[in-house]
Enzyme design. Structure first.
Site, PDB file in Angstrom:
ATOM      1  CE  LYS A   1      -4.065  -1.806   2.426  1.00  0.00           C
ATOM      2  NZ  LYS A   1      -4.743  -1.993   3.692  1.00  0.00           N
TER       3      LYS A   1
ATOM      4  CD  GLN B   1      -4.023  -4.453   6.532  1.00  0.00           C
ATOM      5  OE1 GLN B   1      -3.965  -3.427   5.867  1.00  0.00           O
ATOM      6  NE2 GLN B   1      -4.591  -5.558   6.085  1.00  0.00           N
TER       7      GLN B   1
ATOM      8  CG  ASP C   1     -10.803   0.066   5.064  1.00  0.00           C
ATOM      9  OD1 ASP C   1     -10.483  -0.095   3.874  1.00  0.00           O
ATOM     10  OD2 ASP C   1     -10.072  -0.282   6.018  1.00  0.00           O
TER      11      ASP C   1
END
Ligand code: NAD
Length: 296
Positions: free
Chosen positions: A52, A96, A119
């Site tokens: 990422k 995460q 998210d």
């Protein structure tokens, strides 16, 4: 033989569009900021977070990782989230997953400011999605990336029947919401769906999205000929091979189009995360950007 949907190539095009969007922001001295909180030392998560960071740097997003040990307390993580919520250089925050068991995922999701919830897990954002609201709010990146692939491949959605396997908040549920918003009739299946019923429904599905973590759950014989098959699954076999949830060799002979694993949904997820980050940055600064995926 099915057309193979090249997620790597589509993700590359999407990243190029996102880099252009970031350049537009740069002209106004804005650098989109993404903060990733990583708790524990799960090797897969570490690899994922590093990729990422690398992808972010390439498109002009400033990604920072905040690492915490396995025994970090929920309070420590909440303090970190609060600091990032207030930090004006941070436009997007993600934690995460998975996190160690002493940390409640729901508490974490609700602590992130909805405007920085890259998210799309905060109930305010997922609620908007399920209410069918339009406008600027983040949506989970994996299913959003799947929609981009379907649009890119010009897959006919209107009035079609989709079967989504898996009901996680990461993939299955938002996938259901996005597809039905696109006028698809969607059936959502999960681990308690009897195999007979699954077979019956799959036989009528024009679009199949599989996100279960069960290798070979779907075989070619299960599919309606010509169906579009999106395999979200990522499973590491004992021989170290990475496979999806669909048996690719048999499915490829029946489907009309299919995503491979690797090289399908995976690259789209990261590109879409960057797309969402740049959009959040633009929104925070009241700047209108041209939409990403329509331009790829
Ligand atoms: P999860 O474990 O949270 O959820 C799995 C879901 O599958 C559950 O809802 C469960 O009910 C359902 N399920 C299990 N067995 C089933 C069966 N026999 N029939 C129908 N449904 C069944 O998993 P998740 O986070 O949604 O991830 C699913 C898979 O997708 C995993 O392999 C994961 O690694 C992968 N994934 C890939 C990406 C990507 O970018 N490619 C992103 C997220 C997840």
């Amino acid at each position: 033989m099915a057309k193979i949907i090249d997620g790597k190539a589509i993700a590359k095009k999407l990243r190029a569009v996102v880099a252009k969007q970031a350049a537009v922001l740069k002209e106004q001295a804005i650098t989109p900021g993404l903060a990733v909180i990583l708790v524990g030392d799960d090797p897969a998560s570490e690899i994922y977070v590093r990729s990422k960071e690398r992808a972010a740097a390439k498109v002009g997003v400033d990604a920072k990782t905040f690492k915490y040990p396995n025994d970090a307390t929920e309070e420590e993580i909440l303090t970190q989230i609060n600091a990032l919520n207030q930090d004006e250089t941070v436009d997007a925050i993600l934690v995460q997953s998975p996190v160690p068991s002493q940390i409640n995922e729901q508490t974490i999701q609700e602590a992130i400011l909805p405007a920085k919830d890259v998210d799309g897990f905060h109930p305010e954002n997922s609620g908007r999605l399920f209410a069918g609201q339009t406008g600027n709010y983040p949506v989970a990146n994996t299913p959003r990336g799947v929609m981009t692939m379907l649009h890119h491949e010009a897959i006919d959605l209107d009035g079609k029947h989709a079967v989504v396997l898996g009901r996680s908040i990461l993939v299955g549920r938002p996938m259901f919401a996005l597809l039905q918003k696109a006028n698809v009739s969607v059936t959502l299946l999960h681990r308690y769906t009897p195999a007979d019923l699954r077979r019956q429904l799959l036989a009528t599905a024009d679009i199949v999205v599989v996100a279960t973590g069960v290798p070979d759950l779907i075989m070619g014989a299960d599919l309606k000929p010509g169906a579009t098959v999106i395999d979200v699954g990522m499973n590491r076999l004992p021989n170290n091979k990475l496979v999806g949830d669909v048996n690719f060799d048999t499915a490829q002979k029946v489907a009309g189009a299919i995503t491979p694993v690797p090289g399908g949904v995976g690259p789209m997820t990261i590109a879409t995360l960057l797309e969402t980050t740049v959009e959040l940055a633009a929104h925070h600064h009241h700047i209108e950007l041209e939409h990403g995926w329509q331009n790829i």
